[in-house]
Design a protein around this motif. Sequence first.
Motif, PDB file in Angstrom:
ATOM      1  N   SER A 183     -12.742   1.333   5.056  1.00  0.00           N
ATOM      2  CA  SER A 183     -13.520   1.218   3.816  1.00  0.00           C
ATOM      3  C   SER A 183     -13.704  -0.244   3.424  1.00  0.00           C
ATOM      4  N   LYS A 184     -14.668  -0.483   2.556  1.00  0.00           N
ATOM      5  CA  LYS A 184     -14.993  -1.848   2.144  1.00  0.00           C
ATOM      6  C   LYS A 184     -14.011  -2.403   1.130  1.00  0.00           C
ATOM      7  N   GLY A 185     -13.482  -1.541   0.264  1.00  0.00           N
ATOM      8  CA  GLY A 185     -12.637  -2.032  -0.813  1.00  0.00           C
ATOM      9  C   GLY A 185     -13.465  -2.773  -1.854  1.00  0.00           C
ATOM     10  N   PHE A 186     -12.809  -3.250  -2.888  1.00  0.00           N
ATOM     11  CA  PHE A 186     -13.508  -4.031  -3.915  1.00  0.00           C
ATOM     12  C   PHE A 186     -13.709  -5.451  -3.404  1.00  0.00           C
ATOM     13  N   LEU A 206       0.223   0.052  -7.923  1.00  0.00           N
ATOM     14  CA  LEU A 206      -0.437   0.962  -8.863  1.00  0.00           C
ATOM     15  C   LEU A 206      -1.144   0.093  -9.905  1.00  0.00           C
ATOM     16  N   LYS A 207      -2.450  -0.034  -9.784  1.00  0.00           N
ATOM     17  CA  LYS A 207      -3.196  -1.031 -10.553  1.00  0.00           C
ATOM     18  C   LYS A 207      -3.642  -0.561 -11.931  1.00  0.00           C
ATOM     19  N   GLY A 208      -4.095   0.673 -12.038  1.00  0.00           N
ATOM     20  CA  GLY A 208      -4.596   1.138 -13.330  1.00  0.00           C
ATOM     21  C   GLY A 208      -5.508   2.327 -13.156  1.00  0.00           C
ATOM     22  N   THR A 235     -12.997  -7.438 -14.399  1.00  0.00           N
ATOM     23  CA  THR A 235     -12.085  -7.437 -15.532  1.00  0.00           C
ATOM     24  C   THR A 235     -12.654  -6.583 -16.663  1.00  0.00           C
ATOM     25  N   CYS A 236     -11.850  -5.620 -17.107  1.00  0.00           N
ATOM     26  CA  CYS A 236     -12.239  -4.751 -18.225  1.00  0.00           C
ATOM     27  C   CYS A 236     -11.103  -4.723 -19.248  1.00  0.00           C
ATOM     28  N   ASP A 237     -11.408  -4.281 -20.452  1.00  0.00           N
ATOM     29  CA  ASP A 237     -10.374  -4.152 -21.477  1.00  0.00           C
ATOM     30  C   ASP A 237      -9.387  -3.052 -21.086  1.00  0.00           C
ATOM     31  N   SER A 238      -8.130  -3.261 -21.418  1.00  0.00           N
ATOM     32  CA  SER A 238      -7.139  -2.206 -21.227  1.00  0.00           C
ATOM     33  C   SER A 238      -7.216  -1.239 -22.409  1.00  0.00           C
ATOM     34  N   GLU A 239      -6.488  -0.128 -22.299  1.00  0.00           N
ATOM     35  CA  GLU A 239      -6.542   0.881 -23.343  1.00  0.00           C
ATOM     36  C   GLU A 239      -5.143   1.426 -23.580  1.00  0.00           C
ATOM     37  N   LYS A 240      -4.747   1.580 -24.847  1.00  0.00           N
ATOM     38  CA  LYS A 240      -3.441   2.155 -25.158  1.00  0.00           C
ATOM     39  C   LYS A 240      -3.505   3.667 -25.008  1.00  0.00           C
ATOM     40  N   SER A 287      -9.318  -2.541 -15.216  1.00  0.00           N
ATOM     41  CA  SER A 287      -9.862  -3.578 -14.339  1.00  0.00           C
ATOM     42  C   SER A 287      -9.673  -3.185 -12.882  1.00  0.00           C
ATOM     43  N   THR A 288     -10.423  -3.806 -12.005  1.00  0.00           N
ATOM     44  CA  THR A 288     -10.245  -3.624 -10.568  1.00  0.00           C
ATOM     45  C   THR A 288      -9.914  -4.968  -9.931  1.00  0.00           C
ATOM     46  N   THR A 289      -9.273  -4.912  -8.779  1.00  0.00           N
ATOM     47  CA  THR A 289      -8.808  -6.114  -8.085  1.00  0.00           C
ATOM     48  C   THR A 289      -9.421  -6.166  -6.687  1.00  0.00           C
ATOM     49  N   LYS A 290      -9.756  -7.332  -6.233  1.00  0.00           N
ATOM     50  CA  LYS A 290     -10.300  -7.503  -4.890  1.00  0.00           C
ATOM     51  C   LYS A 290      -9.331  -6.947  -3.855  1.00  0.00           C
ATOM     52  N   GLY A 291      -9.852  -6.154  -2.908  1.00  0.00           N
ATOM     53  CA  GLY A 291      -9.021  -5.646  -1.831  1.00  0.00           C
ATOM     54  C   GLY A 291      -9.230  -4.168  -1.560  1.00  0.00           C
ATOM     55  N   LYS A 292      -8.567  -3.668  -0.537  1.00  0.00           N
ATOM     56  CA  LYS A 292      -8.634  -2.256  -0.163  1.00  0.00           C
ATOM     57  C   LYS A 292      -8.079  -1.401  -1.295  1.00  0.00           C
ATOM     58  N   ALA A 293      -8.681  -0.207  -1.474  1.00  0.00           N
ATOM     59  CA  ALA A 293      -8.314   0.605  -2.629  1.00  0.00           C
ATOM     60  C   ALA A 293      -8.331   2.098  -2.304  1.00  0.00           C
ATOM     61  N   MET A 294      -7.551   2.849  -3.070  1.00  0.00           N
ATOM     62  CA  MET A 294      -7.471   4.299  -2.943  1.00  0.00           C
ATOM     63  C   MET A 294      -7.446   4.891  -4.354  1.00  0.00           C
ATOM     64  N   LEU A 295      -8.089   6.046  -4.527  1.00  0.00           N
ATOM     65  CA  LEU A 295      -8.149   6.700  -5.834  1.00  0.00           C
ATOM     66  C   LEU A 295      -7.395   8.028  -5.766  1.00  0.00           C
ATOM     67  N   VAL A 296      -6.497   8.265  -6.724  1.00  0.00           N
ATOM     68  CA  VAL A 296      -5.735   9.521  -6.782  1.00  0.00           C
ATOM     69  C   VAL A 296      -6.173  10.281  -8.028  1.00  0.00           C
ATOM     70  N   VAL A 297      -6.652  11.508  -7.822  1.00  0.00           N
ATOM     71  CA  VAL A 297      -7.318  12.286  -8.863  1.00  0.00           C
ATOM     72  C   VAL A 297      -6.480  13.507  -9.228  1.00  0.00           C
TER      73      VAL A 297
END
Length: 521
Positions: free
Chosen positions: A349-352, A280-282, A357-362, A228-238
């Motif tokens: 940046s715009k952020g989300f 650390l959101k997901g 909301t998405c399903d989580s995964e084990k 899932s993603t959350t409203k607000g500023k965001a950063m992606l680590v690859v």
Amino acid sequence: MINEKNEDYQYNRCSSRGICSINPTTASLQEVILLYLKSVSYYGLRAKDCGIKDKRIKNLVLNTISVLSSSYEISQADFDIINSSFKTELPRIIKEFNDICSENEKPDLFLKADAELSDYIRFGEKEFNKRLESLSVAERNLYGMLFVLVKSFCINILTYESYGAESEDYVFLVFKVLNLLNVSDAKKEDLKDIITEMSEKDCELMLKIRDCQEKMYGEQEESDVSFSTTKGKAMLVVGSNIRELEQILDIFNDKVVDIYTHDNMILAHTFPYFRKYKNLKGQFGQGMENCLLDFSTFPGPIILTRHSLFNVESLYRGVLFTTDFSSPKGVIRIKDNDFSKVMKSVSESKGFKTGRTCDSEKVGFSQTIMIKNIEQKLASGKYNQIVLLGTGGYSTEEKEYFKTFMKHVPNDVLIVSLFCCEQRENIICVNASNDIYAMNRLFQVVSEKFSQKITLIFPYIERHTLSVIINSAKNKKIKIFVGNRNQTVIKPNITEVLKTEFGVFEITTPKKDLNNITDVK
């Protein structure tokens, strides 16, 4: 890592841009860089004999191979950085060697100082053709396999060092291998021996890296990972270096920015330590194979950690950053841990806007629990052999293969699968994502601990997987099957070498492969 919820989505960077083959210019420039690597490795070995410890030699070799490992194409900027480093450092290294060891070696810098890029391309092409003429097809293929292993090994050395560990013996093995490329009369059996040795040491290094990770972050376990993603500023680590993710999380811990992982960085969520970071959101996106779409839709800066650079020229827009030794066009290099430009990009940046909301995964598994489960299954006396399925299963075709394979596997065969599948009495399934370290450790423990006949199946071959395959092939009691390959790293001739020189089978059809595994004539 491919999100199972979108298994029909087959878009990838290879099919969309045709960038999964090497062009002649890149091949020529890589040949020049290889000559530099051979030269500096020769002096690395000679310096050791004289008692000289010079980190410049190690850094030159490891950082250079890191660039070759990360980039699909060698840009002029990449080549200029590497070329300048060797032209500056190699004469200094040789002078120090001459002064201490009373030798009179002269640096061979191949071309004049004012040489143009086109001169290097022509020179590299000439050297490439010369090498083709001097080697048999079998030897060329083994050399190609060896250089893939060197890349894997160097990445693992740098990862190991990031945990404060000493890697000197491993570095000298890299020097030994690169120096072997200077020997024009190296025989096929000599090449096979050094390939086997490097694979064994690479697997040993992977075990040590996982030990370091669990010592710092707690024992790995199965975890629910949010998509899932959350409203607000965001950063992606690859990427895959979770040590770097930890450092980034610490730097931005008190900043108003949510951090998401991408591709193999999902594995950080399987260590208890990372639960302490509230921002650390997901996981975001579909992973490496869909990076063009993922990167273009992420509304914030993207940090490409070391050894995770892609051909991203179509995406540059002031939001791509890297901590790597060099950076392609459009990617801003982070130096000396200065993330101020990243923070500026976050604020702009715009952020989300709303989040989704998405399903989580084990994801992930505990090695201790896995071995206990296998022991309990084998204690029943029902199973006379074990089939271990490694990480993979990316395409719809591969998923169908393994779905049929699972359906028809005999009841006296215990299946241990590291990617999601149906649970049955004779099947143990977990989702290990693309955790090569976990796969390597599990395969070694099972091979040593249990007396049943064992088959290893590698659905997908990439740089680090190659070491595990070759190291496992030393055990003649184990059958090994390999499937699809990372086309940017593993060429068809390497798969052929695995079959002809190391006794590995290529996946065909579920029925034929099951007959082979169970020795049905």
